[in-house]
Design a protein around this motif. Structure first.
Motif, PDB file in Angstrom:
ATOM      1  N   SER A   1       0.831  -1.194   0.000  1.00 36.31           N
ATOM      2  CA  SER A   1       0.000   0.000   0.000  1.00 36.31           C
ATOM      3  C   SER A   1       0.862   1.238   0.000  1.00 36.31           C
ATOM      4  N   THR A   2       0.237   2.371  -0.279  1.00 30.91           N
ATOM      5  CA  THR A   2       0.923   3.662  -0.261  1.00 30.91           C
ATOM      6  C   THR A   2       0.628   4.353   1.062  1.00 30.91           C
ATOM      7  N   PRO A   3       1.647   4.662   1.862  1.00 31.75           N
ATOM      8  CA  PRO A   3       1.412   5.340   3.140  1.00 31.75           C
ATOM      9  C   PRO A   3       0.751   6.694   2.932  1.00 31.75           C
ATOM     10  N   ARG A   4      -0.034   7.084   3.893  1.00 32.21           N
ATOM     11  CA  ARG A   4      -0.710   8.381   3.787  1.00 32.21           C
ATOM     12  C   ARG A   4       0.216   9.543   4.129  1.00 32.21           C
ATOM     13  N   LEU A   5       1.370   9.269   4.744  1.00 33.57           N
ATOM     14  CA  LEU A   5       2.302  10.310   5.139  1.00 33.57           C
ATOM     15  C   LEU A   5       3.672  10.048   4.539  1.00 33.57           C
ATOM     16  N   HIS A   6       4.408  11.126   4.292  1.00 30.74           N
ATOM     17  CA  HIS A   6       5.814  11.003   3.929  1.00 30.74           C
ATOM     18  C   HIS A   6       6.611  10.554   5.148  1.00 30.74           C
ATOM     19  N   ALA A   7       7.848  10.147   4.904  1.00 30.59           N
ATOM     20  CA  ALA A   7       8.716   9.731   6.007  1.00 30.59           C
ATOM     21  C   ALA A   7       8.954  10.880   6.982  1.00 30.59           C
ATOM     22  N   ASP A   8       8.902  12.134   6.493  1.00 32.26           N
ATOM     23  CA  ASP A   8       9.136  13.276   7.378  1.00 32.26           C
ATOM     24  C   ASP A   8       7.862  13.730   8.103  1.00 32.26           C
ATOM     25  N   GLY A   9       6.748  12.992   7.889  1.00 31.76           N
ATOM     26  CA  GLY A   9       5.515  13.317   8.592  1.00 31.76           C
ATOM     27  C   GLY A   9       4.601  14.281   7.854  1.00 31.76           C
ATOM     28  N   SER A  10       4.975  14.743   6.682  1.00 32.17           N
ATOM     29  CA  SER A  10       4.119  15.662   5.946  1.00 32.17           C
ATOM     30  C   SER A  10       2.908  14.926   5.410  1.00 32.17           C
ATOM     31  N   THR A  11       1.860  15.666   5.093  1.00 30.15           N
ATOM     32  CA  THR A  11       0.607  15.059   4.663  1.00 30.15           C
ATOM     33  C   THR A  11       0.443  15.069   3.157  1.00 30.15           C
ATOM     34  N   CYS A  42       5.137   9.062  -2.347  1.00 26.56           N
ATOM     35  CA  CYS A  42       5.549   8.131  -3.386  1.00 26.56           C
ATOM     36  C   CYS A  42       6.096   6.850  -2.767  1.00 26.56           C
ATOM     37  N   LEU A  43       6.082   6.762  -1.442  1.00 22.75           N
ATOM     38  CA  LEU A  43       6.592   5.585  -0.758  1.00 22.75           C
ATOM     39  C   LEU A  43       5.580   4.440  -0.828  1.00 22.75           C
ATOM     40  N   VAL A  44       6.089   3.223  -0.675  1.00 22.89           N
ATOM     41  CA  VAL A  44       5.259   2.023  -0.695  1.00 22.89           C
ATOM     42  C   VAL A  44       5.624   1.174   0.510  1.00 22.89           C
ATOM     43  N   GLU A  45       4.608   0.702   1.243  1.00 19.32           N
ATOM     44  CA  GLU A  45       4.826  -0.213   2.362  1.00 19.32           C
ATOM     45  C   GLU A  45       4.541  -1.637   1.907  1.00 19.32           C
ATOM     46  N   VAL A  46       5.446  -2.556   2.247  1.00 18.48           N
ATOM     47  CA  VAL A  46       5.311  -3.956   1.858  1.00 18.48           C
ATOM     48  C   VAL A  46       5.503  -4.822   3.093  1.00 18.48           C
ATOM     49  N   ARG A  47       4.579  -5.739   3.337  1.00 14.65           N
ATOM     50  CA  ARG A  47       4.742  -6.690   4.438  1.00 14.65           C
ATOM     51  C   ARG A  47       5.212  -8.014   3.856  1.00 14.65           C
ATOM     52  N   ALA A  48       6.472  -8.344   4.087  1.00 14.60           N
ATOM     53  CA  ALA A  48       7.047  -9.590   3.589  1.00 14.60           C
ATOM     54  C   ALA A  48       6.699 -10.726   4.547  1.00 14.60           C
ATOM     55  N   LEU A  49       6.393 -11.896   4.008  1.00 15.08           N
ATOM     56  CA  LEU A  49       5.990 -13.046   4.797  1.00 15.08           C
ATOM     57  C   LEU A  49       7.122 -14.066   4.863  1.00 15.08           C
ATOM     58  N   ARG A  50       7.326 -14.687   6.060  1.00 15.69           N
ATOM     59  CA  ARG A  50       8.344 -15.707   6.270  1.00 15.69           C
ATOM     60  C   ARG A  50       9.714 -15.239   5.810  1.00 15.69           C
ATOM     61  N   LEU A  51      10.147 -14.127   6.327  1.00 16.29           N
ATOM     62  CA  LEU A  51      11.434 -13.565   5.947  1.00 16.29           C
ATOM     63  C   LEU A  51      12.572 -14.433   6.491  1.00 16.29           C
ATOM     64  N   PRO A  52      13.564 -14.788   5.656  1.00 18.77           N
ATOM     65  CA  PRO A  52      14.689 -15.593   6.143  1.00 18.77           C
ATOM     66  C   PRO A  52      15.476 -14.856   7.212  1.00 18.77           C
ATOM     67  N   CYS A  53      16.132 -15.625   8.070  1.00 18.72           N
ATOM     68  CA  CYS A  53      16.925 -15.029   9.148  1.00 18.72           C
ATOM     69  C   CYS A  53      18.192 -14.400   8.581  1.00 18.72           C
ATOM     70  N   GLY A  54      18.729 -13.442   9.322  1.00 19.59           N
ATOM     71  CA  GLY A  54      19.986 -12.820   8.919  1.00 19.59           C
ATOM     72  C   GLY A  54      19.889 -11.317   8.920  1.00 19.59           C
ATOM     73  N   PRO A  55      20.890 -10.630   9.467  1.00 17.89           N
ATOM     74  CA  PRO A  55      20.841  -9.167   9.562  1.00 17.89           C
ATOM     75  C   PRO A  55      20.911  -8.477   8.208  1.00 17.89           C
ATOM     76  N   ARG A  56      21.427  -9.169   7.177  1.00 18.71           N
ATOM     77  CA  ARG A  56      21.580  -8.526   5.882  1.00 18.71           C
ATOM     78  C   ARG A  56      20.374  -8.751   4.976  1.00 18.71           C
ATOM     79  N   THR A  57      19.357  -9.432   5.462  1.00 26.63           N
ATOM     80  CA  THR A  57      18.179  -9.684   4.639  1.00 26.63           C
ATOM     81  C   THR A  57      17.361  -8.410   4.514  1.00 26.63           C
ATOM     82  N   CYS A  58      17.265  -7.892   3.299  1.00 28.28           N
ATOM     83  CA  CYS A  58      16.479  -6.684   3.039  1.00 28.28           C
ATOM     84  C   CYS A  58      16.913  -5.544   3.959  1.00 28.28           C
ATOM     85  N   ALA A  59      18.167  -5.165   3.866  1.00 25.38           N
ATOM     86  CA  ALA A  59      18.697  -4.081   4.697  1.00 25.38           C
ATOM     87  C   ALA A  59      18.326  -2.732   4.095  1.00 25.38           C
TER      88      ALA A  59
END
Length: 283
Positions: free
Chosen positions: A76-86, A90-107
């Motif tokens: 989905s597209t967040p309703r706010l910018h990262a800086d909190g403006s209304t 252009c940002l997109v939120e994605v919920r990844a499922l069953r993400l593999p372990c590891g600190p470098r995964t999708c850094a």
């Protein structure tokens, strides 16, 4: 399910990870910015595309730099910018499922691809002229949000909307309301009860799969046909293409590949192991 939301398959769109946070065990929500944002061109010389297609209940595939393919929901597209403006983001939120372990995964800073939507989503065509019963809790709430938004936006098409969400009940009428002869309380005996008409209702359920199937069984036992009970089975997604076989389950209606036939399934398509769980051994 209906092919109302089917779109032609496209190559992955390129995004850069600008933020990430844990949503639940085994899940990760990523905030992505399209490569070439603010009207600039991408690496291939084409204008960057910030928007994602609307596809209620379907899923996407996240392509990582290491070649992994991870099923994703709630794009989905967040309703706010990262800086909190209304302003429109252009940002997109994605919920990844069953993400593999590891600190470098999708850094943060990694460039990933996002393709989709894929599979079958909520069949709102099947609910035309009927009441819509929405039941959701925990991670399923986000999957049901577009259903509520679409029904409210086109309320004349549906008789009524009834919502049971995380213990709260709410309803809105778009036409003649039938007598509610059925009752459901997914949260247990102390949860608020929501009434429904078994003969004139389409149910859409999302949450932990076993609890969702238990609620579907209760609806079916009260007279609602199995083909009018839709269940989100996103937690059964595996490779995202249906080729690996890991999402293949046995159901009353026969074998089902969740990546290809779902992730939204009819009640008769839910796995037998979920509909009829094995009894727990007594110590």
């Amino acid at each position: 399910m209906a092919g109302r939301y089917l779109v032609r398959s496209t190559s992955p769109r390129r995004y850069r990870i600008v933020d990430r946070y844990a949503a639940a065990p085994g899940e990760l929500t990523l905030v992505l910015a399209p490569e070439g944002a603010d009207g600039a061109e991408g690496d291939d010389g084409t204008a960057a595309r910030a928007s994602v297609p609307s596809a209620a209940g379907r899923f996407w595939v996240l392509h990582t730099a290491s070649g992994q393919r991870l099923p994703a929901a709630d794009v989905s597209t967040p309703r706010l910018h990262a800086d909190g403006s209304t302003a429109e983001s252009c940002l997109v939120e994605v919920r990844a499922l069953r993400l593999p372990c590891g600190p470098r995964t999708c850094a943060i800073g990694d460039v990933v691809g996002l393709s989709g939507p894929r599979g079958s989503g909520w069949d709102l065509d099947a609910a035309a002229g009927l009441a819509v019963l929405v039941v959701g809790w925990e991670r399923g709430l986000g999957l049901l949000r577009p259903v509520v938004e679409r029904v409210l936006a086109d309320s004349a098409r549906y008789r009524e909307l009834r919502v049971w969400a995380a213990g709260a009940v709410w309803s809105a009428s778009g036409g003649p309301v039938a007598v509610a002869s059925g009752r459901v309380a997914p949260g247990g005996p102390d949860a608020p009860t929501l009434g429904f008409d078994p003969d004139g209702t389409v149910a859409m359920l999302a949450g932990p799969l076993e609890e969702t199937a238990r609620t579907a069984a209760e609806l079916h036992a009260q007279g609602m046909p199995a083909e009018r009970i839709q269940i989100a089975a996103h937690e059964l997604l595996r490779c995202g293409t249906g080729r690996c076989g890991g999402c293949r389950v046995e159901a009353v209606s026969g074998a089902v590949r969740v990546c290809a036939d779902g992730p939204v399934l009819r009640y008769d398509q839910t796995p037998l192991s979920v509909r009829c769980p094995r009894p727990t051994a007594t110590p």
